[in-house]
Motif scaffolding. Structure first.
Motif, PDB file in Angstrom:
ATOM      1  N   SER B   6       0.824  -1.213   0.000  1.00 55.55           N
ATOM      2  CA  SER B   6       0.000   0.000   0.000  1.00 55.55           C
ATOM      3  C   SER B   6       0.852   1.254   0.000  1.00 55.55           C
ATOM      4  O   SER B   6       0.366   2.340  -0.207  1.00 55.55           O
ATOM      5  CB  SER B   6      -0.938  -0.006   1.195  1.00 55.55           C
ATOM      6  OG  SER B   6      -0.184  -0.111   2.381  1.00 55.55           O
ATOM      7  N   THR B   8       3.380   1.650  -2.118  1.00 58.61           N
ATOM      8  CA  THR B   8       3.977   1.830  -3.442  1.00 58.61           C
ATOM      9  C   THR B   8       3.759   3.231  -4.009  1.00 58.61           C
ATOM     10  O   THR B   8       4.686   3.843  -4.521  1.00 58.61           O
ATOM     11  CB  THR B   8       3.450   0.771  -4.417  1.00 58.61           C
ATOM     12  OG1 THR B   8       3.797  -0.496  -3.908  1.00 58.61           O
ATOM     13  CG2 THR B   8       4.067   0.943  -5.798  1.00 58.61           C
ATOM     14  N   ILE B  12       6.778   5.724  -5.502  1.00 58.36           N
ATOM     15  CA  ILE B  12       6.756   6.209  -6.876  1.00 58.36           C
ATOM     16  C   ILE B  12       6.703   7.725  -6.894  1.00 58.36           C
ATOM     17  O   ILE B  12       7.452   8.383  -7.615  1.00 58.36           O
ATOM     18  CB  ILE B  12       5.533   5.642  -7.618  1.00 58.36           C
ATOM     19  CG1 ILE B  12       5.585   4.110  -7.611  1.00 58.36           C
ATOM     20  CG2 ILE B  12       5.454   6.174  -9.045  1.00 58.36           C
ATOM     21  CD1 ILE B  12       6.732   3.515  -8.356  1.00 58.36           C
ATOM     22  N   LEU B  99       1.821  -0.639 -10.889  1.00 54.67           N
ATOM     23  CA  LEU B  99       1.669   0.815 -10.765  1.00 54.67           C
ATOM     24  C   LEU B  99       0.246   1.277 -11.033  1.00 54.67           C
ATOM     25  O   LEU B  99      -0.167   2.338 -10.569  1.00 54.67           O
ATOM     26  CB  LEU B  99       2.669   1.551 -11.660  1.00 54.67           C
ATOM     27  CG  LEU B  99       3.938   1.922 -10.885  1.00 54.67           C
ATOM     28  CD1 LEU B  99       4.707   0.694 -10.437  1.00 54.67           C
ATOM     29  CD2 LEU B  99       4.796   2.871 -11.665  1.00 54.67           C
ATOM     30  N   ASN B 100      -0.504   0.471 -11.771  1.00 56.11           N
ATOM     31  CA  ASN B 100      -1.884   0.847 -12.057  1.00 56.11           C
ATOM     32  C   ASN B 100      -2.744   0.808 -10.791  1.00 56.11           C
ATOM     33  O   ASN B 100      -3.870   1.309 -10.777  1.00 56.11           O
ATOM     34  CB  ASN B 100      -2.471  -0.072 -13.129  1.00 56.11           C
ATOM     35  CG  ASN B 100      -3.739   0.488 -13.730  1.00 56.11           C
ATOM     36  OD1 ASN B 100      -3.896   1.706 -13.844  1.00 56.11           O
ATOM     37  ND2 ASN B 100      -4.663  -0.392 -14.095  1.00 56.11           N
ATOM     38  N   LYS B 101      -2.222   0.202  -9.727  1.00 54.26           N
ATOM     39  CA  LYS B 101      -2.968   0.169  -8.461  1.00 54.26           C
ATOM     40  C   LYS B 101      -2.800   1.461  -7.658  1.00 54.26           C
ATOM     41  O   LYS B 101      -3.477   1.654  -6.659  1.00 54.26           O
ATOM     42  CB  LYS B 101      -2.496  -1.017  -7.609  1.00 54.26           C
ATOM     43  CG  LYS B 101      -2.831  -2.365  -8.215  1.00 54.26           C
ATOM     44  CD  LYS B 101      -2.424  -3.485  -7.283  1.00 54.26           C
ATOM     45  CE  LYS B 101      -2.632  -4.832  -7.975  1.00 54.26           C
ATOM     46  NZ  LYS B 101      -2.123  -5.939  -7.139  1.00 54.26           N
ATOM     47  N   ARG B 102      -1.870   2.300  -8.087  1.00 52.82           N
ATOM     48  CA  ARG B 102      -1.639   3.543  -7.337  1.00 52.82           C
ATOM     49  C   ARG B 102      -2.847   4.463  -7.388  1.00 52.82           C
ATOM     50  O   ARG B 102      -3.416   4.700  -8.435  1.00 52.82           O
ATOM     51  CB  ARG B 102      -0.442   4.294  -7.927  1.00 52.82           C
ATOM     52  CG  ARG B 102      -0.062   5.537  -7.128  1.00 52.82           C
ATOM     53  CD  ARG B 102       0.589   6.586  -8.016  1.00 52.82           C
ATOM     54  NE  ARG B 102      -0.281   6.947  -9.130  1.00 52.82           N
ATOM     55  CZ  ARG B 102      -1.366   7.709  -9.006  1.00 52.82           C
ATOM     56  NH1 ARG B 102      -1.724   8.218  -7.841  1.00 52.82           N
ATOM     57  NH2 ARG B 102      -2.111   7.968 -10.065  1.00 52.82           N
ATOM     58  N   ARG B 103      -3.286   4.944  -6.250  1.00 51.60           N
ATOM     59  CA  ARG B 103      -4.343   5.949  -6.178  1.00 51.60           C
ATOM     60  C   ARG B 103      -3.930   7.038  -5.196  1.00 51.60           C
ATOM     61  O   ARG B 103      -3.183   6.790  -4.256  1.00 51.60           O
ATOM     62  CB  ARG B 103      -5.666   5.315  -5.677  1.00 51.60           C
ATOM     63  CG  ARG B 103      -6.333   4.353  -6.642  1.00 51.60           C
ATOM     64  CD  ARG B 103      -6.665   4.988  -7.989  1.00 51.60           C
ATOM     65  NE  ARG B 103      -7.477   6.179  -7.896  1.00 51.60           N
ATOM     66  CZ  ARG B 103      -8.779   6.216  -8.170  1.00 51.60           C
ATOM     67  NH1 ARG B 103      -9.409   5.126  -8.555  1.00 51.60           N
ATOM     68  NH2 ARG B 103      -9.436   7.352  -8.079  1.00 51.60           N
TER      69      ARG B 103
END
Lengths: 259, 259
Positions: B6, B8, B12, B99-103
């Motif tokens: 969580s 990540t 980034i 990286l597509n899970k980053r919010r």
């Protein structure tokens, strides 16, 4: 390291840049509104984009594009995976070890790279956060040898002037120890060049690199006036005889302060 | 995804910002040398850092620090792991999925996070590329509740003015759909705030976020005059009832042009 590949630096670098966009967006607001007492009538046309190279979109077109954002976005519950503390420590250490392998490599081979990898690189960059989720970016992937060479010509011509006139002695000296100069052979040899353009969808300041080449490259690649060159990334495998400067990194205690 | 946690997004984001530093460095050079006909006598003292909040380092001190770079760096052979094309495609897809899970999460819980994870986050950020490898950054990790609250006060006071006066209507409307405003409860609840300061070790322009709070936060945290606030990152777990706007991302064909 399950995720490490020689292209990891490219992924990371692309994503990195995009945050700059958001920062600058915020700052541009500040500058404009603090130096002028009245709001601009067409604030979404950034002065800095008027680079005298034509291809301007009509303001109405920009306006239409800007209004393309949906008005109401529903909010949905968010749940992230929650790891144990031991797992988090382990994962964060692995992530550090992965990214610590990144190096800037100036010696690139012409060995082809699968297009699907490039597609995934750009899909990944597209996950970057952006102010109000405007996603204001276009990635131009250049594989055509003629175009690559034209880009090299534009960049080398400006970079020679940069090194000889525009940059300070200190900066040039600093670069000397890394043996970089204005000759950029990798712009021909890399199988792909990725040029990142940021779109002017609101009020923000813009930056471009390489120094001074933005307008010419934008015209060469026929990008519209609401886009500005943000970055040029040559993408390729390292050559067999590639070298890098033997640099070390500052230790944690030199860069971190805990309060 | 072996590396996903969580945190990540924090990794980034931090790394991302740092590239902005390099871009701005290059651009600052351009602006200064093109608007003034003679080189500045003390170019490493950035005008923009003179924010009127005192604590200025003597120029000689800055000078000394700048000269701390080693003159000659040996170059060493570089070899990267070379994967098969199938492996590269698979890895790049996994990296995208990670990286597509980053919010961006605005609802942070006060659940404590191990310091070792924060250390690794900052170690990782320290692997970012920087112009001539100057590594011009300081990460200030704030866990003290009083300091966190003071930071919140400074940020909310300026942000209220930003929303009401400094930002254009369009920008405010755009943010409205994401339901963001000047109230930043997470600055109190997040167990850590990470503030990234960039050091002025050469000629470059500077940017700060949050809008207009940089000088006050620099004084609050007693950072020297050659550092400027670049970013403030609250770090924490999402709350149990956290929500995020139900956003989608532009498809690849909308952001990529191949030539």
């Amino acid at each position: 390291m399950a995720l490490f590949s020689s292209l990891t630096p490219v992924f990371i670098t692309i994503i990195c840049i995009l945050i700059g966009v958001i920062l600058k967006k915020t700052n541009g607001e500040k500058e404009k509104h603090e130096t002028k007492s009245k709001p601009l009538s067409h604030p979404w046309v950034d002065e800095d984009l008027k680079d005298g190279t034509g291809h301007h979109l009509e303001e109405e077109e920009l306006d239409k594009e800007w209004q393309g954002l949906e008005e109401n976005v529903p909010h949905v519950p968010f749940s992230a995976e929650h790891y144990t503390e031991a797992e988090m420590i382990k994962r964060s250490k692995m992530f550090y070890e992965l990214l610590n392998k990144r190096r800037s490599v100036r010696f690139l081979s012409d060995e082809p790279i699968p297009r699907e990898v490039i597609d995934n690189v750009i899909r990944t960059a597209g996950t970057s956060p952006s102010g109000a989720h405007t996603e204001p970016w276009t990635f131009v992937v250049v594989q055509d040898p003629y175009l690559k060479h034209k880009i090299r010509e534009i960049v080398e011509e400006e970079e020679e002037i940069n090194y000889k006139k525009r940059m300070g002695d200190r900066w040039v000296n600093d670069l000397k120890r890394l043996r970089t100069n204005w000759i950029k052979e990798y712009l021909d040899t890399a199988p792909y060049l990725i040029l990142i353009f940021k779109q002017n969808v609101g009020l923000y300041t813009v930056t471009s690199t390489p120094l001074n080449c933005g307008p010419q490259l934008r015209v060469l690649l026929q990008r519209p006036a609401n886009e500005k060159l943000l970055l040029l990334l040559p993408v390729g495998y390292p050559k067999k005889d590639a070298t890098v400067p033997a640099l070390t990194r500052k230790p944690l205690e030199d860069i971190m302060v805990v309060m």
